[in-house]
Design an enzyme around this catalytic site. Structure first.
Site, PDB file in Angstrom:
ATOM      1  N   ASP A 144    -100.499  21.918  96.328  1.00  0.00           N
ATOM      2  CA  ASP A 144    -100.756  20.880  97.329  1.00  0.00           C
ATOM      3  C   ASP A 144    -102.233  20.713  97.663  1.00  0.00           C
ATOM      4  O   ASP A 144    -102.640  19.669  98.172  1.00  0.00           O
ATOM      5  CB  ASP A 144     -99.959  21.145  98.608  1.00  0.00           C
ATOM      6  CG  ASP A 144    -100.166  22.550  99.163  1.00  0.00           C
ATOM      7  OD1 ASP A 144    -100.858  23.358  98.524  1.00  0.00           O
ATOM      8  OD2 ASP A 144     -99.608  22.844 100.235  1.00  0.00           O
ATOM      9  N   CYS A 195    -103.433  31.048 104.157  1.00  0.00           N
ATOM     10  CA  CYS A 195    -104.726  31.569 103.763  1.00  0.00           C
ATOM     11  C   CYS A 195    -105.635  31.714 104.967  1.00  0.00           C
ATOM     12  O   CYS A 195    -105.282  31.393 106.089  1.00  0.00           O
ATOM     13  CB  CYS A 195    -105.370  30.641 102.737  1.00  0.00           C
ATOM     14  SG  CYS A 195    -104.309  30.251 101.334  1.00  0.00           S
TER      15      CYS A 195
END
Length: 632
Positions: free
Chosen positions: A100, A2
């Site tokens: 996560d 990201c």
């Protein structure tokens, strides 16, 4: 994988405009084309661009903890998140997602900054705790994922995964740091201890920062370091078995994904080892890709094909025109700062090829630094032996005089190119290694700069921080110190920057299983004979992989991505080389002696000298200065 960005106000918790954060994130859309989000509260704003890899629909960011007391934006992957989730659940933590990101939030709330010790993976994140009103910025151990910060005139700190995220903020000053120009000319990139723009900083690998409202910003804190101070004992067979365990753990942990996954395969030791262990752990054919060149001397696709056939991979290859210089402007835009590692061009092409079929690709990066795989490690080890025999008062005058008198002969066979070796032997081990690692030596840099720039630069030399790093390293030998410098200086500044930016430019997540920190810590404790033996670097790694790979793959001469710079700058880019001395972008900075640059360009074009590396660096610097709109 990201992109993250945000704003934090120190002195007064002013409102943060969510549109401003959104624009910073929009500059990072290539890092996260699958989704976006912004969250603001008094004095803080967090933004995120998402590339969905795990829990594709259930982990949007910015993400709140289950109790709503903390918010995070996160770039990376935590490979042991399932194990941590089970441990935290047993302690009472509640989870609403399968990914996560939420595990980091719970780990912070349980262990505070000590949570970093428990995270195995690559990451850069910003976590805001609404109870303590502090912002926690952290970067992974080896610097796989980047994080830039900048102190702004309104009393805020902005952060982003890439400099282009900061450039989207209207208060960021666009003024070059002259010491970064010196650094760039020496190394071909701007190392992590500096940024090309004044006021911009890179959070160093293995560091974190805690920022609090009403408290002056504190410097980064180191939470992890690599130590070469200890030595493993045991036979080569025992060490080989332990190494294979670490290799398997590093590879299998990085094969977890909810999207198509594959690997880069060059046919060299490192990528072939990764593919071999992926094939061992996978029920399906591993997807691999490689690129080749029409020039036989530069092409490795036959070796990649051999490995692909050996393991029955779903292999794709593509030939790239060696005159693939059309991406120069794109490369300059991808990196923001000047970046002159010419292998960025073929790396971008192999990332493009991989992205056609997969979203995650495993690479072989890191083994050369960890296991002493570069030729410079072998040379440095030999030079250190000579330094141990010859006292400094003798080496300095004798080798210094010989090195100064010896002609620079890049065109000659390697045994006759002794100038660098002689000058290196005249210096200390740290100074010699810094000289060998630099692209443009200090005496040549001195002749390139204008008088005005030299006054601004003062006594600073780009090699100084590297020399200090080596002298202060937790190490027992010169080879240890050289590898420490590679892992802490060269790896994050050049190799990992190159892979991160080129992969993210096409929305591909690259993972480096050979940079698993447990593997790196094991390698740092190996005796010399397990690293270099019989003139071979990476000896234990090659020996260990003999049961998986043929000897012609393991023991052939190392070859990386090669770009024909000298030919380009005498042929299709000759006009670009000639223009460097009169370039509007470089000329307006006043940094260089432009007549000297023109002379060097003509010497190269005529074939009298080889200045390809220098001219390429100047060309990429010119592009960066132009794109950033700098004047000085």
């Amino acid at each position: 994988m990201c992109g993250i960005a945000g704003i934090f106000h120190f002195e007064t918790p002013k409102p943060v405009d969510p549109v401003r954060v959104e624009r910073m994130c929009d500059a990072l859309v290539h890092r996260g084309p699958d989704g976006a989000g912004v969250w603001t509260a008094p004095g803080v704003g967090l933004g995120h661009r998402r590339l969905s890899i795990i829990d594709l629909e259930g982990s949007p960011q910015p993400m709140h903890s289950a109790d709503g007391r903390a918010v995070i934006v996160f770039n990376g992957e935590i490979y042991n998140f399932e194990e941590l989730r089970r441990e935290l659940s047993a302690m009472g933590a509640q989870f609403n997602t399968r990914g996560d990101t939420e595990v980091i939030l719970a780990a912070w709330q349980k262990w505070g900054v000590k949570c970093l010790d428990r995270l195995h993976g690559m990451f850069a994140f910003a976590l805001y705790d609404l109870d303590t009103r502090e912002l926690f910025l952290a970067r992974d151990r080896l610097g796989v994922k980047p994080l830039f910060t900048a102190r702004l005139s309104d009393g805020s700190v902005a952060f982003a995964s890439e400099m282009k995220g900061l450039l989207a903020h209207p208060l960021l000053r666009r003024e070059a740091d002259p010491l970064a120009v010196e650094d760039y000319l020496a190394w071909g990139y701007v190392p992590d201890h500096r940024s090309f723009l004044k006021g911009v900083e890179k959070l160093p690998a293995g560091h974190y920062r805690l920022l609090r409202h009403g408290v002056p910003p504190l410097p980064p804190v180191q939470w992890w370091d690599i130590s070469f101070a200890e030595r493993r004992t045991g036979s080569s067979a025992d060490l080989s078995a332990e190494l294979l365990h670490h290799l398997r753990a590093g590879v299998t942990s990085r094969m977890i994904a909810d999207v198509p996954l594959g690997a880069f395969l060059s046919g060299g030791v490192d990528s072939s080892s990764v593919v071999a262990l992926m094939a061992e752990a996978s029920r399906e054919p591993v997807r691999t890709c490689s690129i080749g060149f029409d020039v036989a001397a530069l092409d490795e696709t036959a070796y990649a094909q051999q490995v692909a056939q050996l393991f029955g991979t779903d292999h794709r290859s593509r030939r790239v025109d060696p005159d693939d210089f059309g991406a120069i402007d794109r490369i300059a835009g991808i990196f923001d700062e000047p970046f002159a590692d010419a292998s960025a061009l073929p790396t971008l092409r192999v990332c493009e090829l991989a992205r056609e079929n997969v979203t995650v690709a495993l690479s072989g990066d890191g083994a050369d630094e960890a296991f002493a795989g570069y030729r410079r490690h072998i040379f440095h080890a030999r030079e250190e032996q000579a330094r141990a025999v010859l006292p400094g008062f003798l080496r300095g005058p004798v080798f210094g005089a010989l090195g100064s008198a010896w002609p620079k002969a890049d065109w000659a066979p390697r045994p006759l190119r002794a100038k660098s070796t002689l000058l290196s032997l005249a210096a200390s081990g740290e100074e010699g290694y810094a000289r060998g690692l630099s692209v443009i030596p200090p005496e040549l840099r001195q002749t390139l700069f204008s008088d005005a720039f030299l006054k601004v630069r003062g006594d600073y030399r780009a090699e100084d921080p590297l020399i200090r790093m080596m002298r202060d390293a937790p190490a027992r030998s010169g080879l240890d110190r050289a590898q420490y410098a590679d892992l802490k200086f060269w790896l994050p500044g050049d190799i990992l920057t190159k892979v991160d930016r080129t992969s993210m430019a096409v929305g591909l997540e690259a993972r480096e299983p050979l940079l698993d920190h447990r593997l790196i810590e094991f390698a740092a404790q190996l005796p010399h004979r397990e690293r270099i033996r019989g003139g071979q670097g990476k000896w234990l790694l090659k020996h260990t992989m003999e049961r998986h790979l043929p000897r012609e793959i393991l023991y052939r001469q190392k070859q990386g991505f090669v770009t024909p710079l000298a030919q380009w700058l005498r042929g299709p880019l000759a006009g670009e080389a000639r223009a460097i001395g009169s370039s509007a972008a470089l000329a307006r900075t006043g940094w260089f002696d432009t007549k000297r640059l023109s002379t060097l360009a003509e010497e190269h074009i005529s074939g009298r000298s080889d200045h390809a590396r220098l001219l390429w660096q100047l060309l990429m610097l010119d592009r960066a200065v132009d794109k950033l709109g700098l004047s000085a």
